[in-house]
Motif scaffolding. Structure first.
Motif, short mmCIF file in Angstrom:
data_model
loop_
_atom_site.label_atom_id
_atom_site.label_comp_id
_atom_site.label_asym_id
_atom_site.label_seq_id
_atom_site.Cartn_x
_atom_site.Cartn_y
_atom_site.Cartn_z
N LYS A 173 0.74 -1.17 -0.10
CA LYS A 173 -0.04 -0.06 0.13
C LYS A 173 0.90 1.14 0.01
O LYS A 173 1.47 1.78 0.88
N SER A 178 -6.97 0.52 -1.52
CA SER A 178 -6.62 -0.78 -0.95
C SER A 178 -5.46 -1.41 -1.26
O SER A 178 -4.82 -0.84 -2.46
N PRO A 179 -4.70 -2.17 -0.24
CA PRO A 179 -3.26 -2.82 -0.82
C PRO A 179 -3.51 -3.59 -2.09
O PRO A 179 -4.44 -4.16 -2.18
N GLY A 189 -6.61 1.61 -6.18
CA GLY A 189 -5.34 0.99 -5.78
C GLY A 189 -4.49 1.19 -7.04
O GLY A 189 -4.83 1.83 -8.07
#
Length: 441
Positions: free
Chosen positions: A385, A390-391, A417
Motif C-alpha cells: 500500500k 486498498s493494498p 489502488g
C-alpha cells in the motif's frame, strides 16, 4: 493518433500514483474530462528540491507527460504552476514550451502552502473549489510534475514506477537529490548523503511540515519526496515528540482563543467554514457534538496553525485526531459551495522564508542539484500500500525470480489502488500482509 483510453490503461498498468501526498492513483484522475490540467510545481515545503532537480534534468519528459494528461482528459490548456523564485526552471521550461501547443507558465508567490490543491486552483484559475470538493468540481485536474514524468514513462516508454526522485537533506553531510529504487532502505539513502551531522535527530519522509516520522529501516515509496534529517531544538522535532493525549490536555488548559490559528488558516482564508480556534474551544469545554468539530474535516493538515500558535499548541494534530474519529463513525462533510473568500487573504499569505525561520531550519537551507548517479540496492521492501485505496495483492511467491519492472502485486478487482512492480532484479525472499521483499542475486 494518441488514444486517450490507451494512455489511461498504460498509466494504470504502470502503477502511477500522485508522487506526493496520499498517492492517489493517476489513472483515476486521467479518466475524467476537464478543461485545464495544472502541473503542480509549487514544491512549497522547506528544504525540498526534488521537483526543481527533476525539471532541470528531465524537462521534456515532464512536458510530454503534461501533453498526455491533456489528451487523456480532453483539456484545452496545460498550465505549469511554479514559484516565481524558480528562475532557472522557468528559463528551461520557457525554452521548451515553444515545441508544445496550449501550454503556459503561471508564477506563484513564495508562500506556504502554495501547493495545496484548493490554493493552487484559486491562484492559477481564480476558481473556488467547493468545501470537501476536488479540482475536478471546477473543471481542473492537478498533477505533481513527477507524476507527469511517470505518465510519460508509462505511455511512451512502457515503464512502470520503480524509481523515485528523492531529496536527502537537512542535517546531512552532503545534501543531494537522487533517483533511487522504490523499496530502498532509508539507512542506505542516509549513507549516500554522508550520514547525519547531528547527534540527536528524527527522520522525516517528506517535508518538515506535513511529512511523517520514519525509522532507518523504513523504505522509499512512490510518494517519498524527501528524507530529511531534522535535529533537536527545531519545531518539527519537538512537535512530533508530544503525544496526542498530552496535546489534548494542553488544548484544554492553554488555548487563549487569540484566533491566530484561524486568521492564518489557508482554508479559512479561502472562505471555508474551518475555524481552528472554535475547535480548540469546543475541545476545552468537552462539546464533542459541536458543529465546529465536523468542520475539522475541512482541514488540509498543512500545520501552519502549529507554527504560529503563541502557546505552542497544535490545532492541526487535534484536527487530525478528530478527523480520524469522524471517519470511523462514517461522518462526512457534505460538499458545499464557497460563497466568498476572506478579503484579507492576500495580505495573510505566510512567507516561506518566515516559515523556515519559525521551524528553526534556516541553517540547513542550501540549494541542491540533481546527482545523476546509478543507485543500486541489494534488497528492496515493496510495500503493498503505497497509494490511496486498498493494498495490492501479491502475484508472486517466495522463491520466485523477478526482473526489474515485473508486476509483483496487482490492484484488487473493483478496488481503488495501484499495481506494484519489482524495482531490482532478484529473488522474492519474503511476503507478508504489508510487503514483498526482493533480494538481488
Amino acid at each position: 493518433m494518441i488514444d486517450s483510453n490507451e494512455i489511461i490503461e498504460q498509466v494504470r498498468n504502470a502503477g502511477v500514483v500522485g508522487a506526493g501526498g496520499a498517492g492517489f492513483p493517476a489513472h483515476i484522475k486521467l479518466n475524467n474530462k476537464c478543461d485545464v490540467v495544472i502541473a503542480n510545481f509549487a514544491e512549497c515545503e522547506p528544504l525540498l528540491f526534488t521537483n526543481q532537480a527533476l525539471v532541470m534534468a528531465k524537462v521534456d519528459e515532464v512536458l510530454e507527460g503534461l501533453q498526455l494528461a491533456m489528451k487523456a482528459t480532453g483539456a484545452k490548456m496545460g498550465i505549469i504552476a511554479l514559484k516565481k523564485k524558480y528562475s532557472d526552471c522557468k528559463r528551461v521550461l520557457s525554452d521548451k514550451l515553444k515545441d508544445y501547443d496550449n501550454m503556459e507558465i503561471f508564477e506563484l508567490g513564495d508562500f506556504y502552502p502554495a501547493g495545496d490543491e484548493h490554493v493552487i486552483v484559486r491562484e492559477v484559475l481564480g476558481r473556488k473549489i467547493p468545501m470537501a470538493g476536488i479540482p475536478l468540481d471546477v473543471g481542473a485536474v492537478v498533477h505533481n510534475v513527477e507524476t507527469l514524468y511517470n505518465i510519460k514513462k508509462a505511455y511512451s516508454d512502457k515503464l512502470p514506477v520503480t524509481e523515485k526522485f528523492v531529496t536527502v537533506g537537512g542535517a546531512v553531510k552532503y545534501p543531494l537529490v537522487l533517483n533511487v529504487p522504490v523499496g530502498m532502505k532509508f539507512s542506505e539513502l542516509l549513507d549516500l548523503a554522508g550520514g547525519p551531522t547531528a547527534k540527536d535527530f528524527i527522520l522525516i519522509d517528506g517535508g518538515p511540515m506535513m511529512g511523517k516520522e520514519v525509522g532507518l529501516d523504513d523504505v522509499v515509496t512512490k510518494t517519498t519526496s524527501a528524507l530529511l534529517v531534522v535535529p533537536i531544538n527545531t519545531l518539527p522535532y519537538s512537535s512530533r515528540r508530544i503525544k496526542i493525549d498530552v496535546q489534548l490536555k494542553r488544548a484544554r488548559t492553554a488555548c487563549c482563543q487569540c484566533r491566530i490559528c484561524t486568521d492564518l488558516c489557508p482554508r479559512y482564508l479561502l472562505g471555508h467554514k474551518l475555524e481552528p480556534h472554535k475547535i480548540m474551544r469546543a475541545i476545552s469545554f468537552g462539546l464533542m457534538d459541536a458543529e465546529s468539530l465536523i468542520n475539522s474535516l475541512l482541514c488540509s493538515e498543512c500545520g501552519l496553525c502549529e507554527v504560529t500558535c503563541p502557546m505552542g499548541l497544535s490545532p492541526r494534530n487535534i484536527n487530525a485526531s478528530l478527523k480520524k474519529m469522524l471517519f470511523e463513525k462514517k461522518v462526512r462533510f457534505n460538499k458545499t459551495l464557497v460563497e466568498t473568500e476572506r478579503p484579507e487573504r492576500e495580505i495573510r499569505k505566510f512567507s516561506a522564508k518566515k516559515l523556515l525561520v519559525r521551524l528553526g531550519l534556516s541553517d540547513y537551507y542550501r540549494h541542491i542539484d540533481y546527482t545523476d548517479k546509478k543507485i543500486k540496492a541489494k534488497e528492496v521492501k515493496l510495500l503493498l500500500k503505497q497509494h490511496a485505496g486498498s493494498p495490492a495483492i501479491p502475484v508472486v511467491k517466495v522463491g520466485d525470480k523477478v526482473n526489474k519492472n515485473d508486476v509483483v502485486a496487482k490492484i484488487q478487482e473493483g478496488q481503488l489502488g495501484a499495481n506494484i512492480h519489482a524495482s531490482i532484479d532478484g529473488t522474492v525472499v519474503k511476503i507478508d500482509e504489508t510487503s514483498i521483499v526482493v533480494k538481488s542475486e
